[in-house]
Design an enzyme around this catalytic site. Sequence first.
Site, PDB file in Angstrom:
ATOM      1  N   LYS A  13     -12.640  34.994 -13.551  1.00 41.02           N
ATOM      2  CA  LYS A  13     -13.245  35.741 -14.661  1.00 41.02           C
ATOM      3  C   LYS A  13     -12.196  36.127 -15.717  1.00 41.02           C
ATOM      4  CE  LYS A  13     -14.953  39.004 -11.955  1.00 41.02           C
ATOM      5  NZ  LYS A  13     -14.557  38.590 -10.595  1.00 41.02           N
ATOM      6  N   ARG A  88     -21.639  45.256 -11.371  1.00 36.89           N
ATOM      7  CA  ARG A  88     -21.341  44.811 -10.012  1.00 36.89           C
ATOM      8  C   ARG A  88     -22.401  45.282  -9.025  1.00 36.89           C
ATOM      9  NH1 ARG A  88     -15.404  44.047 -10.719  1.00 36.89           N
ATOM     10  NH2 ARG A  88     -14.739  42.908  -8.896  1.00 36.89           N
ATOM     11  N   ARG A 122      -1.817  34.490  -6.352  1.00 34.23           N
ATOM     12  CA  ARG A 122      -1.979  34.879  -7.761  1.00 34.23           C
ATOM     13  C   ARG A 122      -0.858  35.805  -8.227  1.00 34.23           C
ATOM     14  NH1 ARG A 122      -7.544  37.513  -9.932  1.00 34.23           N
ATOM     15  NH2 ARG A 122      -7.077  39.256  -8.535  1.00 34.23           N
ATOM     16  N   ARG A 155      -0.889  41.719  -7.501  1.00 30.49           N
ATOM     17  CA  ARG A 155      -1.760  42.881  -7.393  1.00 30.49           C
ATOM     18  C   ARG A 155      -1.776  43.402  -5.962  1.00 30.49           C
ATOM     19  NH1 ARG A 155      -7.480  41.696 -10.267  1.00 30.49           N
ATOM     20  NH2 ARG A 155      -8.228  42.728  -8.388  1.00 30.49           N
ATOM     21  N   ARG A 166     -13.233  42.747  -0.450  1.00 36.46           N
ATOM     22  CA  ARG A 166     -13.776  42.508  -1.794  1.00 36.46           C
ATOM     23  C   ARG A 166     -14.852  41.423  -1.757  1.00 36.46           C
ATOM     24  NH1 ARG A 166      -8.242  41.307  -4.336  1.00 36.46           N
ATOM     25  NH2 ARG A 166      -9.348  40.602  -6.188  1.00 36.46           N
TER      26      ARG A 166
HETATM   27  P1  ADP Z   1     -11.768  41.167  -8.728  1.00 43.80           P
HETATM   28  O1  ADP Z   1     -10.623  40.225  -8.816  1.00 43.80           O
HETATM   29  O2  ADP Z   1     -12.002  41.653  -7.328  1.00 43.80           O
HETATM   30  O3  ADP Z   1     -12.997  40.693  -9.442  1.00 43.80           O
HETATM   31  P2  ADP Z   1     -11.369  43.377 -10.659  1.00 43.80           P
HETATM   32  O4  ADP Z   1     -10.042  43.415 -11.301  1.00 43.80           O
HETATM   33  O5  ADP Z   1     -12.540  42.999 -11.483  1.00 43.80           O
HETATM   34  O6  ADP Z   1     -11.208  42.477  -9.386  1.00 43.80           O
HETATM   35  O7  ADP Z   1     -11.666  44.804  -9.990  1.00 43.80           O
HETATM   36  C1  ADP Z   1     -10.726  45.433  -9.165  1.00 43.80           C
HETATM   37  C2  ADP Z   1     -11.327  46.651  -8.477  1.00 43.80           C
HETATM   38  O8  ADP Z   1     -11.784  47.595  -9.471  1.00 43.80           O
HETATM   39  C3  ADP Z   1     -12.557  46.385  -7.621  1.00 43.80           C
HETATM   40  O9  ADP Z   1     -12.210  45.954  -6.315  1.00 43.80           O
HETATM   41  C4  ADP Z   1     -13.220  47.772  -7.632  1.00 43.80           C
HETATM   42  O10 ADP Z   1     -12.547  48.660  -6.760  1.00 43.80           O
HETATM   43  C5  ADP Z   1     -12.986  48.241  -9.040  1.00 43.80           C
HETATM   44  N1  ADP Z   1     -14.097  47.851  -9.958  1.00 43.80           N
HETATM   45  C6  ADP Z   1     -14.005  46.976 -11.003  1.00 43.80           C
HETATM   46  N2  ADP Z   1     -15.194  46.863 -11.637  1.00 43.80           N
HETATM   47  C7  ADP Z   1     -16.058  47.673 -10.978  1.00 43.80           C
HETATM   48  C8  ADP Z   1     -17.444  47.998 -11.142  1.00 43.80           C
HETATM   49  N3  ADP Z   1     -18.201  47.441 -12.112  1.00 43.80           N
HETATM   50  N4  ADP Z   1     -18.003  48.864 -10.276  1.00 43.80           N
HETATM   51  C9  ADP Z   1     -17.281  49.445  -9.315  1.00 43.80           C
HETATM   52  N5  ADP Z   1     -15.970  49.190  -9.088  1.00 43.80           N
HETATM   53  C10 ADP Z   1     -15.355  48.316  -9.913  1.00 43.80           C
END
Ligand code: ADP
Length: 217
Positions: A13, A88, A122, A155, A166
């Site tokens: 993404k 999400r 990554r 990360r 996740r």
């Molecule tokens: P990923 O690579 O898992 O898609 P992101 O960088 O988008 O990771 O998100 C990292 C973390 O931030 C998630 O594991 C969650 O803890 C939190 N997070 C991000 N977006 C949301 C959301 N829309 N609702 C709830 N938690 C979120």
Amino acid sequence: MNAIIFGAPGAGKGTYSTRMQNQLGVEVIAMGDIFRESVKQNTELGKKVKSYVERGALVPDDVVVEVLKDKLAKIPQGKGFLLDGFPRTISQANTLEKIAKIDVILQLDVSDQIIIERLTSRRICKNCGTVYNVRFLKPKADGICDKCGGQLYQRADDNEEVIKNRLQVYKTQTEPLIEYYHKRGVPFIVNVTKSIDQPPEPMVDYMMAELKKLGLA
Ligand code: ADP
Ligand code: ZN
């Protein structure tokens, strides 16, 4: 144009949205980036979300929605957005529906096996956020960003145990949104990643071409 880029953690993404941002002239709102930055700066928001982000659990909806509203309010009139990491949950989608119309979903379809391999290797630029991979999308010089010379880091939630959590959260809470948006007749552009070493550029070109067909780019 208002779009959502949708897919499992590690589906790409962030990689695609940063590459498409300029071509599309939209504002990218990346929830995870916002949370990580606030944790780093130890802001009030950072204190609230830290334990969730570290565990790979979802931040409570009320906190996420407040951040979203705040970011959307700052977008200049007439400029569209691309949401990365929101919604999400069904509840987040219901909230979004009341605020804005979504024109298209960019869906990234990637197998669990590829995701785990990708996430464990990554690396991200500390300075500009560009995503690399030490195995499949290497920087020209080890540990250094091609674009800005910034340092690359891993990360904290990109370790096998948190990745599994996740993925589990994605399957139970987030994946149902595919059906949610299909039911509402929102157009999808689906991108299937078939091999781990697939470069992002052809996928970006494909999505741009499909957006043009829909009259959105
Ligand atoms: P990923 O690579 O898992 O898609 P992101 O960088 O988008 O990771 O998100 C990292 C973390 O931030 C998630 O594991 C969650 O803890 C939190 N997070 C991000 N977006 C949301 C959301 N829309 N609702 C709830 N938690 C979120
Ligand atoms: Zn950089």
